[in-house]
Enzyme design. Sequence first.
Site, PDB file in Angstrom:
ATOM      1  N   THR A 164      72.588 -15.153 -59.218  1.00 14.95           N
ATOM      2  CA  THR A 164      71.710 -13.990 -59.059  1.00 14.95           C
ATOM      3  C   THR A 164      71.466 -13.264 -60.370  1.00 14.95           C
ATOM      4  O   THR A 164      70.378 -12.714 -60.587  1.00 14.95           O
ATOM      5  CB  THR A 164      72.329 -13.010 -58.036  1.00 14.95           C
ATOM      6  OG1 THR A 164      72.497 -13.683 -56.794  1.00 14.95           O
ATOM      7  CG2 THR A 164      71.458 -11.785 -57.838  1.00 14.95           C
ATOM      8  N   THR A 182      77.737 -15.469 -57.042  1.00 12.51           N
ATOM      9  CA  THR A 182      78.919 -14.821 -56.467  1.00 12.51           C
ATOM     10  C   THR A 182      79.473 -15.527 -55.231  1.00 12.51           C
ATOM     11  O   THR A 182      80.652 -15.387 -54.926  1.00 12.51           O
ATOM     12  CB  THR A 182      78.597 -13.361 -56.084  1.00 12.51           C
ATOM     13  OG1 THR A 182      77.539 -13.350 -55.121  1.00 12.51           O
ATOM     14  CG2 THR A 182      78.184 -12.563 -57.313  1.00 12.51           C
TER      15      THR A 182
END
Length: 658
Positions: A20, A193
């Site tokens: 991200t 993540t």
Amino acid sequence: MESSTVTDESRVLVIYTGGTIGMLIGQSGYVTEPYFLTQNLRSQNRFHDPLQDSLFSHAGSVQGYRDWNAGSGRSSPIGDAGQPGGRQGRTLLVRSSRPIRTTTSPNSNSNGALLQPQCVKVSENVYEAHLPCLITPRTKIPGKNASKTICYAILEWSPLLDSSNMDFDDWIRIATEIELNYSFDAFVVLHGTDTMAYTSSALSFLLEDLGKTVILTGAQIPLSELRNDAVDNLMGALTIAGHYIIPECCLYFNHTLFRGNRVTKMSSYDLSAFNSPNFPPLVNVGIDIVVNWNDVIRQTSLRKFKVHKSMNPHVATLRLFPGISGTTIKAFCMAPIKGVVLETFGAGNAPQRADVMEALKEACERGVVVVAITQCSKGSVSDAYETGRTLMQAGVIPGGDMTPECALTKLGYLLSKPELSLQDVRQLIGSPLRGELTRQSRAVTQEPTVDKNLESIQRLLSQFVQLSQTPPQSLTRATETVPSEAAYAGLPDAAAPWTWTATEAARAEAVLFPFLIHLAAARDDIESLKYCLYPVDSDNAADVLKLGMIPGGVVNCLEVGSGRSPLHVASLNGNTCSVELLLRAGALVHLRDMLGHTALYLAARQKHEDVVDLLVQAGATLGGSDIHFANSFMENSAERPNHDPLRIWIKAGWKPAK
């Protein structure tokens, strides 16, 4: 061009795998975009300050800014090589197991079009290229009266991966690229993540005998968004990697550095996405950067860094649930499964039905390694309950307080080692290898008395008296554990009894110990070194406190002014016995003094061949300013008939310039 040598900078390699942090908004949501992250960082002065480029004669100064403002650099503050109005910037030599690409190259055309870099195939599956480097503004080194910059290059994967697509081969690829670029001072891995905790756990095992800082980080909101956590996470990871040697695989998120094999993702929504339920953070970042040095792992064996390049993929996780049957467990444990992480209830409990226990016992007897952990986010498995003891009787191994991510990757790592028998794997899975589970130890049950505090300080002062009045001690000479009464003769009145707390005693010792250990290292006094390195009474709270009050621990404490550690001092003086003792006590071989020199450089310069051999055995390497000074030293020695220096420098890893 190759990066010039600078003594007041750290070189960090950023391995950008995807995630991200570097995404942009596309028609179907966030998507990865090649080159965006590097160009975005290069455009921000906090991540790339052109005034710090060594090509400026007065980098970081008022005059340097005026020169830059009046010159061609102003038309291209980014300073990209090949960009209109720009100039050739510094580069760093980077290696990879795959062909390397970048946003710019020395051959960029007049329009600044993106071209492939000058990537050279060095050997089978090894490529290298000179990547443009980014340089942070000069900042004060935490805890020191000095400042430095962080010079870093970004090795971008192609294609960039969403972390949900990461697998065992990608973990090995990251580890291999760290191995290929181990001349860098530290490493930051940018990662999505969702599976970051799996990767950080796997790397903690694959990177064997690690001596440098490796930090994984990412973001919940990408850098392209106005409000994001990407800036803080990346800057925090770079700052810690550039300023501290924490020889572990770590994970940095939301102002906190965790041990990489102790974390789990707790939230898909909060900016504090990760937590370490059973182990405290290694670093807390606020106004000050606070390192919990007592919990940092240090290498205590004389082995070089290496990468283990295989993982057994036949491992899986099984979560128990009410009503689970033996048939389900048998089906789950069928070939080719070799290892199973069994997520149990509470403190290690399981249904006591005969079919469940029989299925687990049959799997263990067939050679499947079954390790039990708890489904609870916090806590450990034990045999406190009868339902837990029956699991152990069936052959299931207690996994302590390991996270599910850690237990799975540890199983894959151990089962991939051909030299380990099945019994070895079962023994090692429940033992801490990289600080991944809590070692059982006796707790301190009471505070030390005032008499104990006084006795500790008196022992310390007596060591100073001995060092100042007697010749250096020998390894073979018998010594007393506690000094005799005569040893206290002549002590100043300040050593007379007074009332204080354990914390006050620890603070006093924290001031005195660095002086003593440096003096002992210089004189090769093994007795005094052992006194400093190994507390007399491990149950004494003052002994525990004093270690935490010396940044880096007493074994790595630095001299004021020179910035040298005890290992530097012992190596400079050729004290082989002291060097070995310090290394086995966790001395960091990659620490640099204020001039940028390692202990290996100092030993080679003084022609202490035995010390050089020992440091190289422990993984020490020449790099940074060491290479520059070694080249100058050898040029000045070229006409001398004595060839010993050349042999010693080659042993240390020096190679003549081509």
